[in-house]
Write an enzyme that holds these catalytic residues in place. Structure first.
Site, short mmCIF file in Angstrom:
data_model
loop_
_atom_site.label_atom_id
_atom_site.label_comp_id
_atom_site.label_asym_id
_atom_site.label_seq_id
_atom_site.Cartn_x
_atom_site.Cartn_y
_atom_site.Cartn_z
N GLY A 170 0.98 -1.14 -0.27
CA GLY A 170 0.08 0.07 -0.27
C GLY A 170 0.71 1.23 0.36
O GLY A 170 0.37 2.24 0.39
N GLU B 184 4.98 -5.85 1.18
CA GLU B 184 4.45 -6.57 0.10
C GLU B 184 3.82 -5.67 -0.16
O GLU B 184 3.12 -5.87 -0.67
CB GLU B 184 3.97 -8.07 0.62
CG GLU B 184 2.81 -7.80 1.58
CD GLU B 184 1.87 -8.81 1.89
OE1 GLU B 184 2.05 -9.88 1.97
OE2 GLU B 184 0.46 -8.58 2.69
N GLY C 8 3.26 -3.92 -4.10
CA GLY C 8 2.93 -4.16 -5.68
C GLY C 8 3.11 -3.09 -6.36
O GLY C 8 4.09 -2.70 -7.19
N ARG C 9 1.31 -2.50 -6.40
CA ARG C 9 1.22 -0.34 -7.11
C ARG C 9 2.66 0.05 -7.89
O ARG C 9 3.13 0.12 -8.28
CB ARG C 9 0.42 -0.09 -6.79
CG ARG C 9 0.53 0.77 -8.35
CD ARG C 9 -0.83 2.23 -7.12
NE ARG C 9 -2.43 1.37 -6.77
CZ ARG C 9 -3.01 0.96 -7.13
NH1 ARG C 9 -3.71 1.94 -8.72
NH2 ARG C 9 -4.27 0.27 -7.12
N CYS D 129 -18.81 2.16 -25.56
CA CYS D 129 -20.26 2.69 -25.58
C CYS D 129 -21.17 2.89 -24.51
O CYS D 129 -22.26 2.52 -24.32
CB CYS D 129 -21.34 2.05 -26.70
SG CYS D 129 -20.41 1.54 -28.14
N TYR E 7 -1.77 -2.98 -12.09
CA TYR E 7 -3.46 -3.17 -12.36
C TYR E 7 -3.91 -1.89 -13.34
O TYR E 7 -4.60 -1.58 -13.29
CB TYR E 7 -3.92 -2.17 -10.86
CG TYR E 7 -3.32 -2.91 -9.21
CD1 TYR E 7 -4.29 -3.30 -8.67
CD2 TYR E 7 -2.31 -2.07 -8.58
CE1 TYR E 7 -3.39 -4.38 -7.48
CE2 TYR E 7 -1.76 -2.58 -7.32
CZ TYR E 7 -2.08 -4.29 -6.75
OH TYR E 7 -2.34 -4.60 -6.17
C1 LIG Z 1 -2.79 -5.91 -2.70
C2 LIG Z 1 -2.11 -6.45 -1.55
C3 LIG Z 1 -0.61 -6.01 -1.51
C4 LIG Z 1 -0.03 -4.95 -2.70
O1 LIG Z 1 -0.90 -3.51 -2.47
P1 LIG Z 1 -0.75 -2.69 -3.28
O2 LIG Z 1 -1.07 -1.08 -3.24
O3 LIG Z 1 -0.37 -2.98 -4.55
O4 LIG Z 1 1.08 -2.37 -2.52
C5 LIG Z 1 -0.13 -6.63 -0.45
N1 LIG Z 1 -0.95 -7.68 0.72
C6 LIG Z 1 -2.43 -7.22 0.14
C7 LIG Z 1 -2.65 -9.20 1.72
C8 LIG Z 1 -2.83 -7.14 -0.30
O5 LIG Z 1 -4.54 -7.11 -0.74
#
Ligand SMILES: *Cc1c(COP(=O)(O)O)cnc(C)c1O
Length: 386
Positions: free
Chosen positions: A228, A262, A264-265, A335, A364
């Site tokens: 996050g 952990e 991601g984005r 549309c 995403y």
């Molecule tokens: C989606 C998610 C992440 C990654 O979140 P980002 O906003 O992409 O960094 C990490 N842990 C869990 C449990 C998630 O659901």
């Protein structure tokens, strides 16, 4: 914003029926991942697992893997896919609604940590581990209320267990010799800057340590503090302050503890572009519109986040309709009035035949979109800088 590598490649795509295209700069991705990892080098700094759901494409996984300690997967599908793309990676498996089949698969594919979401999931996992005569290492996923105002997404509701529900795990754990509790997992919100992320980590650690002490947990402890880390689409040049975060969060670790994150984005988002072309330009009810090939069925990000997706215009040399010096709304071929990439954005000039490169499309984006809606051709995919 657009890298040299991508810019050069774009010129080879136009006029060849290759647009729209997702173009990824793996060299830029590796460079970014290396910087993130370097910021997490202080003693006590967290291990980093890349959250595959942000972008699970195999070349992306393989590009980031050397800089990551592992990968976090959130379904049996991601688990099988990541195991194939990265046979030796350390894996953590989280997410709500894990089925028995997925839990068995996690054992079969040597997942290192399972993040358990509920007491019921814990008892099913205990039975499965016992039947397989396998030890399984888990973190319990904690859901703390707290004040998450200002975040992009608060992960309240069904994720993990609140402090009341998590209590029901203690009896199950006592009765389940095959399940080893290693610590606590919490992914509470997304869109936090470095200091908010450190404050949230403190909250998780304070609660987690006290709870583990109280249930008599002994041995080394792990805290997965979630992902996050903030990504700001309105200022593509700014990045999460990994240096500050790395230093400050490392200082939170106590002896005998392993911290883990952990994200991601914030790892993959900057490495991808969705590139397309302007098919039509017109004015309706006083508003200028540019209609682009493709649409949000390829990149649903601006719809889900309700934002103007950042873009650069690469001027073509067509002599078709154009809007000059006017705010323009960029739409796709669907549309529906919801098919909007960016609304009333000031631009110098947008003309039929121009190319539009949407940056920050590496997370995403393609993988969360409704590809088949309206049956337009799919975008092509290009991974540069191997
Ligand atoms: C989606 C998610 C992440 C990654 O979140 P980002 O906003 O992409 O960094 C990490 N842990 C869990 C449990 C998630 O659901």
């Amino acid at each position: 914003m657009i890298t040299r590598l991508v810019q050069d490649h774009v010129q080879t795509l136009a006029g060849k029926g290759e647009l729209p295209a997702f173009v990824y700069d793996l060299a830029a991705l590796r460079e970014h991942a290396a910087e993130v990892k370097a910021a997490l080098s202080a003693p006590g700094a967290p291990e980093i697992f890349y959250a595959a759901k942000a972008n699970p494409d195999a070349p992306i996984l393989q590009a980031v893997a050397p800089y990551m300690d592992g990968i976090e997967v959130a379904s049996g599908g991601e688990l099988a896919h990541v195991r194939e793309a990265l046979p030796d990676a350390r894996l953590a498996f989280g997410g709500p609604g894990k089925t028995d089949d997925e839990l068995r698969q996690a054992l079969a594919l040597d997942v290192e940590r399972i993040h358990v979401e509920s007491p019921y999931e814990l008892s099913r996992l205990a039975e499965i581990a016992q039947a397989a005569e396998r030890e399984v290492d888990i973190l319990l996923r904690l859901n703390l209320a707290g004040d998450r105002s200002g975040v992009a997404l608060a992960m309240s509701g069904p994720f993990g267990m609140d402090p009341e529900l998590i209590e029901s795990c203690t009896d199950i754990l006592t009765a389940s010799p095959h399940v080893r509790l290693r610590g606590i997992h919490a992914h509470l919100a997304s869109g936090l800057d470095a200091s908010a992320m450190v404050a949230q980590s403190t909250e998780i650690l304070t609660w987690g340590r006290a709870w583990l002490d109280r249930i008599g947990h002994t041995g080394p402890r792990e805290f997965n503090l979630g992902g996050g880390m903030a990504v700001d689409y309105s200022t593509p040049g700014t990045r999460f302050d990994w240096k500050q975060y790395g230093t400050d969060v490392a200082a939170l670790a106590e002896p005998g503890e392993t911290l883990r994150i952990e994200p991601g984005r914030s790892i993959s988002v900057y490495a991808g572009w969705y590139i397309t072309e302007v098919l039509d330009v017109k004015k309706a009810h006083g508003q200028w519109y540019a209609v682009l090939r493709g649409g949000t069925m390829h990149i649903r990000t601006p719809v889900t986040k309700q934002h103007n997706h950042p873009f650069d215009i690469l001027a073509g040399n067509g002599d078709g309709p154009a809007a000059a010096g006017e705010p323009v709304t960029l739409v796709g071929q669907l549309c529906t009035p919801k098919d909007v990439f960016a609304r009333e954005v000031p631009t110098d000039r947008v003309a039929v035949g121009d190319l539009v490169a949407f940056s920050m499309s590496g997370a995403y984006a393609w993988n969360i979109s409704h590809h088949d809606f309206l049956m337009h051709p799919k975008p092509t995919h290009h991974f540069l800088g191997h």
